[in-house]
Design a protein around this motif. Sequence first.
Motif, PDB file in Angstrom:
ATOM      1  N   TYR A 102       0.827  -1.204   0.000  1.00 29.39           N
ATOM      2  CA  TYR A 102       0.000   0.000   0.000  1.00 29.39           C
ATOM      3  C   TYR A 102       0.866   1.262   0.000  1.00 29.39           C
ATOM      4  O   TYR A 102       1.994   1.253   0.514  1.00 29.39           O
ATOM      5  N   GLU A 113       1.176   3.904   1.967  1.00 29.47           N
ATOM      6  CA  GLU A 113       0.848   4.359   3.316  1.00 29.47           C
ATOM      7  C   GLU A 113       2.138   4.429   4.115  1.00 29.47           C
ATOM      8  O   GLU A 113       3.134   3.805   3.755  1.00 29.47           O
ATOM      9  N   PRO A 173      -2.490   7.066   4.953  1.00 29.51           N
ATOM     10  CA  PRO A 173      -2.439   6.923   3.494  1.00 29.51           C
ATOM     11  C   PRO A 173      -1.518   7.971   2.875  1.00 29.51           C
ATOM     12  O   PRO A 173      -1.451   9.109   3.340  1.00 29.51           O
ATOM     13  N   PRO A 214      -1.112   9.164  -0.711  1.00 31.27           N
ATOM     14  CA  PRO A 214      -1.297   9.342  -2.148  1.00 31.27           C
ATOM     15  C   PRO A 214      -0.158  10.173  -2.718  1.00 31.27           C
ATOM     16  O   PRO A 214       0.375  11.057  -2.041  1.00 31.27           O
ATOM     17  N   ILE A 227      -0.906   7.488  -7.205  1.00 28.51           N
ATOM     18  CA  ILE A 227      -1.902   6.939  -6.286  1.00 28.51           C
ATOM     19  C   ILE A 227      -2.836   8.076  -5.898  1.00 28.51           C
ATOM     20  O   ILE A 227      -2.419   9.076  -5.311  1.00 28.51           O
ATOM     21  N   PRO A 229      -5.512   2.967  -1.491  1.00 33.93           N
ATOM     22  CA  PRO A 229      -4.121   3.218  -1.894  1.00 33.93           C
ATOM     23  C   PRO A 229      -3.297   1.965  -2.182  1.00 33.93           C
ATOM     24  O   PRO A 229      -2.071   1.988  -2.060  1.00 33.93           O
TER      25      PRO A 229
END
Length: 666
Positions: free
Chosen positions: A345, A347, A355, A357, A381, A387
């Motif tokens: 992910y 993150e 998260p 992005p 992302i 994510p």
Amino acid sequence: MFAKILIANRGEIACRVIDTARKMGITTVAVYSDADAESRHRILADEAVHIGPAPVSDSYLKGDRIIQAALDSGAQAIHPGYGFLSENPDFVAAVEAAGLTFIGPSAASIRAMGLKDAAKALMVKAGVPVVPGYHGERQDADFLAAEADKIGYPVLIKARAGGGGKGMRLVNDPADFAAALEGAQREGQSSFGDSAVLIEKYITTPRHIEVQVFGDRHGNTVHLYERDCSLQRRHQKVIEEAPAPDMPPEVRAAMTEAAVQAARAVDYHNAGTIEFIVDGSGPLRPDGFWFMEMNTRLQVEHPVTEAVTGLDLVEWQLRVAAGEPLPLSQDQIGLNGHAFEARIYAEDPARDFLPAPGPLLHVSFPDGARIDTGVRGGDRISAHYDPMIAKVTTHAASRSEALFRLRQALGRTHIAGTATNLGFLQALCLDDDFASGRMDTGLIGRKQDTLTHVPAPDDAAVLFAAMAALDLDPARPRFGFRLWGSASRRVELVSDGQLVARDLRLLGPGHIAVEDGDTATEFEAVSVSADGMRARCGGRNLLARVARIGGAVSVLLDGRITDFAIIDPLAVEATGGAAENRITAPMTGLVRSVPVQPGSKVGRGDILVVLEAMKMEHSLRAATDGTIEAVHCAVGDNVGDGALLVEFAPADPQPDGESHSENANV
């Protein structure tokens, strides 16, 4: 069989469905939002239809638009993937009313399993074991508190329409029940439009084991064995495996039979998963598991089942939806070896898994593992969607070998541009309890600080980053001319917000020392080749994968990714001199601050734009005194490498070296 299907989803699951459809000769139609205009799933599909703006409520949750896209494109069926509309019975009914086929279960089956309380009542009737608790309609706080007292603490409050950990509260003390109930009801209402809850006994050492089931429209129902999904963080799965470790044959037989009975109770067809909570306080036993819920769709972790059975679950979905019987009977479905899946992910584990992005400036996956992904290097992302970057699946004859292969695959995955959980996943793979199969759903929570610890970059990573930053080739080093002593170069980098300043001293061909004050680490056989940078230190042979992206460097070494921002001593001039009068983005990033506007007077070295990239902030400064003429960016903009950000007019040069700015020497 269908000639054309539409995939009502995005990302890795859309790409996954496209892969199987293509193998079967089926044409695919993708749908995409504004944010996914250049996405991998859109490019892979044979056709693509735009369905709206980035927010899911305006695009991927617009069932009417998706159905119309299917009709307009000539698709005969819709595959929902998972998430979004995959478990929405009203969408299923609308699909079928439009004369299309829904590649999944019936609306009636989804409704039957959609509310946890009703589903558990149905399971009791079908003879499937359920966790002791209250699953009724009364919802007043005093009554529910009394039911919790009867069940005995600790108890779990769960939104009856919930999933993914939303609307769930663990209560250990009766004094905390009222506040926890209020929170669960509020979250259930906001997330699912339903504030009703159920109360269950909390199993103190729980394992989460689920069984993959499949049914067709001809009365056949089978299981495809079990998956262990106990490694969770806040009820979200992190690493899954199949089969479950230390699973006795008699427990497997009881659990899989209960799962098949559950599916038959709702006349289930297509792919589904029956989830059980299991008492993990000791050896697994036939009377130590209870039904939690049914996921009426394909699961994210289905690749581990595919690995140990050798089957393509999406192909089965398509065949069953087309009216065919199940391809195999129960006794024809084998179980071979062991498999793991890890979810990568965007993150930041060090910041409580916030998260992250942002741009994926560099993406490289290793050979020898299955990679399910919906992204490529250069993609971004989005903050609008989950994510997830990729899923990594490994398979081997034994659990230990499969875990070793997972650890190797994660250690050879290189992603730069935003924070990821790769280091956390690797630490988890090295955990003694997990490696030995001694895990429960609380393992990550108990060890989170250790699993998310980020050590300072070592000198080897600094060496390789410095070589990339300074564009040094040990075979032809440019360390400058020296009459006496060895030549050296100073390098200043920033990692995780901390300054990393070192001297690189050339001691001989391929022989470099990294010096930090009075301490030094020597590296021999330093070289650069097509497959990376190499060195030897203290008997260790080092190989690093290094990616230089604008004003930053990402180093993958010994399975760990370290990102560095480069501090260039000539950065003031490099940001755009008087001859150019321009500030451009040194790499793809997010504009965090623009402290100037047209007409602003600036001095040499003043900050004009702050750009966030490679998990760090980069201050872009004026190369000379002057006046801002134009600003071409705003806070929140995503800008590409080389994008024009600011233009300014330089001030007239001052006599005798005078400057209008007190920052002239910055």
